[in-house]
Design a protein around this motif. Structure first.
Motif, PDB file in Angstrom:
ATOM      1  N   GLU A   1       0.814  -1.222   0.000  1.00  0.00           N
ATOM      2  CA  GLU A   1       0.000   0.000   0.000  1.00  0.00           C
ATOM      3  C   GLU A   1       0.842   1.264   0.000  1.00  0.00           C
ATOM      4  OE1 GLU A   1      -3.343   0.813  -0.054  1.00  0.00           O
ATOM      5  OE2 GLU A   1      -3.639  -1.262  -0.656  1.00  0.00           O
ATOM      6  N   LYS A   2       2.034   1.205   0.559  1.00  0.00           N
ATOM      7  CA  LYS A   2       2.889   2.392   0.676  1.00  0.00           C
ATOM      8  C   LYS A   2       3.914   2.503  -0.453  1.00  0.00           C
ATOM      9  CE  LYS A   2       2.460   2.516   5.669  1.00  0.00           C
ATOM     10  NZ  LYS A   2       3.164   2.340   6.934  1.00  0.00           N
ATOM     11  N   SER A   3       3.772   1.686  -1.494  1.00  0.00           N
ATOM     12  CA  SER A   3       4.700   1.732  -2.624  1.00  0.00           C
ATOM     13  C   SER A   3       4.591   3.068  -3.346  1.00  0.00           C
ATOM     14  CB  SER A   3       4.385   0.597  -3.598  1.00  0.00           C
ATOM     15  OG  SER A   3       5.123   0.747  -4.787  1.00  0.00           O
ATOM     16  N   PHE A   4       5.722   3.547  -3.848  1.00  0.00           N
ATOM     17  CA  PHE A   4       5.723   4.795  -4.600  1.00  0.00           C
ATOM     18  C   PHE A   4       4.916   4.662  -5.893  1.00  0.00           C
ATOM     19  CE2 PHE A   4      10.162   5.649  -2.700  1.00  0.00           C
ATOM     20  CZ  PHE A   4       9.598   6.195  -1.562  1.00  0.00           C
ATOM     21  N   LEU A   5       4.761   3.454  -6.375  1.00  0.00           N
ATOM     22  CA  LEU A   5       4.063   3.217  -7.638  1.00  0.00           C
ATOM     23  C   LEU A   5       2.662   2.637  -7.443  1.00  0.00           C
ATOM     24  CD1 LEU A   5       7.000   1.657  -9.690  1.00  0.00           C
ATOM     25  CD2 LEU A   5       6.203   4.011  -9.696  1.00  0.00           C
ATOM     26  N   ARG A   6       2.105   2.754  -6.263  1.00  0.00           N
ATOM     27  CA  ARG A   6       0.796   2.166  -5.973  1.00  0.00           C
ATOM     28  C   ARG A   6      -0.265   2.648  -6.973  1.00  0.00           C
ATOM     29  NH1 ARG A   6      -1.525  -2.235  -4.129  1.00  0.00           N
ATOM     30  NH2 ARG A   6      -3.563  -1.795  -3.263  1.00  0.00           N
TER      31      ARG A   6
ATOM     32  N   ALA B   1      13.202  18.739   2.054  1.00  0.00           N
ATOM     33  CA  ALA B   1      11.845  19.074   1.610  1.00  0.00           C
ATOM     34  C   ALA B   1      11.195  17.905   0.879  1.00  0.00           C
ATOM     35  CB  ALA B   1      11.873  20.309   0.723  1.00  0.00           C
ATOM     36  N   ILE B   2      11.900  17.340  -0.115  1.00  0.00           N
ATOM     37  CA  ILE B   2      11.262  16.265  -0.878  1.00  0.00           C
ATOM     38  C   ILE B   2      11.072  15.005  -0.041  1.00  0.00           C
ATOM     39  CG2 ILE B   2      12.003  17.138  -3.118  1.00  0.00           C
ATOM     40  CD1 ILE B   2      14.072  14.852  -3.210  1.00  0.00           C
ATOM     41  N   SER B   3      11.981  14.733   0.888  1.00  0.00           N
ATOM     42  CA  SER B   3      11.835  13.550   1.745  1.00  0.00           C
ATOM     43  C   SER B   3      10.561  13.640   2.577  1.00  0.00           C
ATOM     44  CB  SER B   3      13.033  13.412   2.677  1.00  0.00           C
ATOM     45  OG  SER B   3      14.208  13.276   1.950  1.00  0.00           O
ATOM     46  N   GLY B   4      10.346  14.786   3.198  1.00  0.00           N
ATOM     47  CA  GLY B   4       9.161  14.958   4.036  1.00  0.00           C
ATOM     48  C   GLY B   4       7.874  14.953   3.244  1.00  0.00           C
ATOM     49  N   ILE B   5       7.877  15.632   2.099  1.00  0.00           N
ATOM     50  CA  ILE B   5       6.655  15.716   1.299  1.00  0.00           C
ATOM     51  C   ILE B   5       6.309  14.363   0.694  1.00  0.00           C
ATOM     52  CG2 ILE B   5       5.590  16.789  -0.720  1.00  0.00           C
ATOM     53  CD1 ILE B   5       7.341  19.277  -0.092  1.00  0.00           C
ATOM     54  N   ILE B   6       7.305  13.631   0.221  1.00  0.00           N
ATOM     55  CA  ILE B   6       7.046  12.300  -0.344  1.00  0.00           C
ATOM     56  C   ILE B   6       6.490  11.375   0.732  1.00  0.00           C
ATOM     57  CG2 ILE B   6       8.150  10.240  -1.300  1.00  0.00           C
ATOM     58  CD1 ILE B   6       9.987  12.187  -2.872  1.00  0.00           C
ATOM     59  N   ALA B   7       7.012  11.460   1.950  1.00  0.00           N
ATOM     60  CA  ALA B   7       6.485  10.641   3.047  1.00  0.00           C
ATOM     61  C   ALA B   7       5.016  10.963   3.300  1.00  0.00           C
ATOM     62  CB  ALA B   7       7.303  10.863   4.317  1.00  0.00           C
ATOM     63  N   ARG B   8       4.657  12.238   3.256  1.00  0.00           N
ATOM     64  CA  ARG B   8       3.254  12.619   3.458  1.00  0.00           C
ATOM     65  C   ARG B   8       2.374  12.161   2.310  1.00  0.00           C
ATOM     66  NH1 ARG B   8       5.234  17.815   5.031  1.00  0.00           N
ATOM     67  NH2 ARG B   8       4.173  18.732   3.257  1.00  0.00           N
ATOM     68  N   ILE B   9       2.892  12.210   1.089  1.00  0.00           N
ATOM     69  CA  ILE B   9       2.121  11.741  -0.070  1.00  0.00           C
ATOM     70  C   ILE B   9       1.822  10.252   0.073  1.00  0.00           C
ATOM     71  CG2 ILE B   9       2.250  11.256  -2.546  1.00  0.00           C
ATOM     72  CD1 ILE B   9       3.836  13.899  -2.825  1.00  0.00           C
ATOM     73  N   VAL B  10       2.840   9.478   0.400  1.00  0.00           N
ATOM     74  CA  VAL B  10       2.694   8.026   0.499  1.00  0.00           C
ATOM     75  C   VAL B  10       1.778   7.631   1.653  1.00  0.00           C
ATOM     76  CG1 VAL B  10       3.949   5.888   0.976  1.00  0.00           C
ATOM     77  CG2 VAL B  10       4.882   7.559  -0.632  1.00  0.00           C
TER      78      VAL B  10
END
Length: 104
Positions: free
Chosen positions: A22-27, A78-87
């Motif tokens: 469920e937490k895959s970047f390509l879900r 910035a991108i690390s935190g935002i990507i974590a929130r997206i996922v």
């Protein structure tokens, strides 16, 4: 400190041990698109040029050039935190209520 080159492109790999299922970047295609847009928007904001970008299931490959030293670590944070929130599907500023607080 890690070396940051402002003259040569650097290859980065951002990996997540939790990005499975469920937490895959390509879900979903939407998730991948949002991740790519986030990277490009923050690259522009922090003076980083993105030459290549590959979003994989649990990691992201980037070929980037930092135009100045101070902007590069800010870009990564910035991108690390935002990507974590997206996922995780979390929005900024939506924390838990304080346990001992009384609603009025």
């Amino acid at each position: 400190k890690r070396p940051i080159s402002t003259r040569q492109a650097m290859h980065l790999t951002l990996k997540s041990a939790q990005a499975k299922g469920e937490k895959s970047f390509l879900r979903t295609r939407e998730r991948r698109r949002r991740i790519e847009e986030t990277i490009h928007a923050n690259a522009k904001k922090f003076g980083v040029r993105v030459y290549r970008l590959a979003v994989c299931g649990n990691h992201i490959h980037l070929l980037v050039l930092a135009t100045y030293r101070k902007g590069f670590p800010m870009f990564l944070r910035a991108i690390s935190g935002i990507i974590a929130r997206i996922v995780r599907g979390k929005e900024r500023g939506r924390g838990k209520k304080n346990v001992g607080q009384v609603d009025q």
